[in-house]
Write an enzyme that holds these catalytic residues in place. Sequence first.
Site, PDB file in Angstrom:
ATOM      1  N   HIS A 300     -28.145 -23.781  -4.304  1.00  0.00           N
ATOM      2  CA  HIS A 300     -27.440 -22.555  -4.595  1.00  0.00           C
ATOM      3  C   HIS A 300     -28.519 -21.470  -4.654  1.00  0.00           C
ATOM      4  O   HIS A 300     -29.650 -21.678  -5.204  1.00  0.00           O
ATOM      5  CB  HIS A 300     -26.659 -22.748  -6.000  1.00  0.00           C
ATOM      6  CG  HIS A 300     -26.636 -21.384  -6.517  1.00  0.00           C
ATOM      7  ND1 HIS A 300     -25.200 -20.533  -5.913  1.00  0.00           N
ATOM      8  CD2 HIS A 300     -27.231 -20.431  -7.366  1.00  0.00           C
ATOM      9  CE1 HIS A 300     -25.265 -19.584  -6.755  1.00  0.00           C
ATOM     10  NE2 HIS A 300     -26.434 -19.338  -7.419  1.00  0.00           N
ATOM     11  N   CYS A 368     -22.367 -19.304  -1.496  1.00  0.00           N
ATOM     12  CA  CYS A 368     -23.402 -18.564  -2.051  1.00  0.00           C
ATOM     13  C   CYS A 368     -24.499 -18.198  -1.121  1.00  0.00           C
ATOM     14  O   CYS A 368     -25.037 -17.028  -1.060  1.00  0.00           O
ATOM     15  CB  CYS A 368     -23.968 -19.384  -3.318  1.00  0.00           C
ATOM     16  SG  CYS A 368     -24.698 -20.702  -2.898  1.00  0.00           S
TER      17      CYS A 368
END
Length: 400
Positions: A300, A368
Amino acid sequence: MEDGDGDELPLKLPRDSDEEDELPLILTRDSVLDYDQPSECEDQLPLKLPRESDDEDELPFILKRDSVLEDDQLPLTLPRESHNAALERFLGSDQETLNSVLTNILERFSELDADGSGTITMNELAAHWLSAATEVCKRPLSDSEKELIGASVQRAFDVMDLERDGKINKHEWLHTALLDMHPPGSVATEIITKKLRESEIPDIVAKLVHTWLSSDEMVCGMVTRKMLSTNLCFDPDVDTDLLDVLNAMGSDSITYAEFVANALRLTFRPVELYYYDLSKSFASVLSPVLLGQYEEGIWHTSVGVFDQELYFFGYILTCYPGQSAFGQPRKSLHLGHTLRTVEELNEEIKRVYFDYRPDLYDAFDHNCNDLSNHMVQFLLGRSIPDSVPCEICYKESDFK
């Protein structure tokens, strides 16, 4: 010899005498002459030069410290040399005194200036590019190739033609060459170009180039901050605020792009990419078994800029770096510096805010890392490293 025989001396110099008329001029130590009072000896002095006198008419010309001279007080006014003229004089120096890099840049300019007018037109630039491409390909160019080269020439010419007069002069050519030695990125170049065109300072590009070349003796596009600051101290046209900014910079060296940005009151801000391993380090252990290849993590990512961390967690959110719901980043990567302002970034967030919602999330195509890539594109004009989007970014709601 007796004292009464005064006629034996052509001039009588009395010792400790009170009779002032026996000397044509008496100079006494530690005495103060009062020129406001009448003196018995005034006719004995051919010229009266008062000390600390308020009577300015006693001197034909008075120079005082920290005083400002009016133009009409000077017998001759010498106009300051323009920056264009100063740069031309510098470039017109003996070729042996010019750096070889600078000489090559000027020779390249002369090659493109086919008519010798001292400027390069878009037609001259296009003709040179087409000739070079034909020579490389060793065949005639197709129409599509010519169109592609024409579009490239148009973009390059628009960037270099800072004065928008349809031609490129020497100081615009040198400015572009110095920027390209340490490219600040497409976004920063676009912002610098826009600010230069908006500036009301006459000959600002020539001024910046001439000032820089006075310090960059190697013509490498980078100098020490100390050397540049020292040389700027002797330039009467330099704003003292610019010296303060340069002296406050933490780095020992400065590029031409940074110098120009500071002169235009622009500020470079660092841009970081933060990595969070959603597998909690299991990917590095299990990936060789499960995937047949080593993967450091399932990433992420978020973007750090303006002392904030920007990330996608259902919506676009911000926090102080390292204080998001994902904890501390596993690692970080410095991507560069941006000249965008925080106001411009906020406007961009508002523009794309509703494109990043929980119902639009996709683990492969809209996650993301896609937000991080979008923001880095906006700030720097380039993408995040290719390896990041290849990693599977699981749905953030699964890791609350």
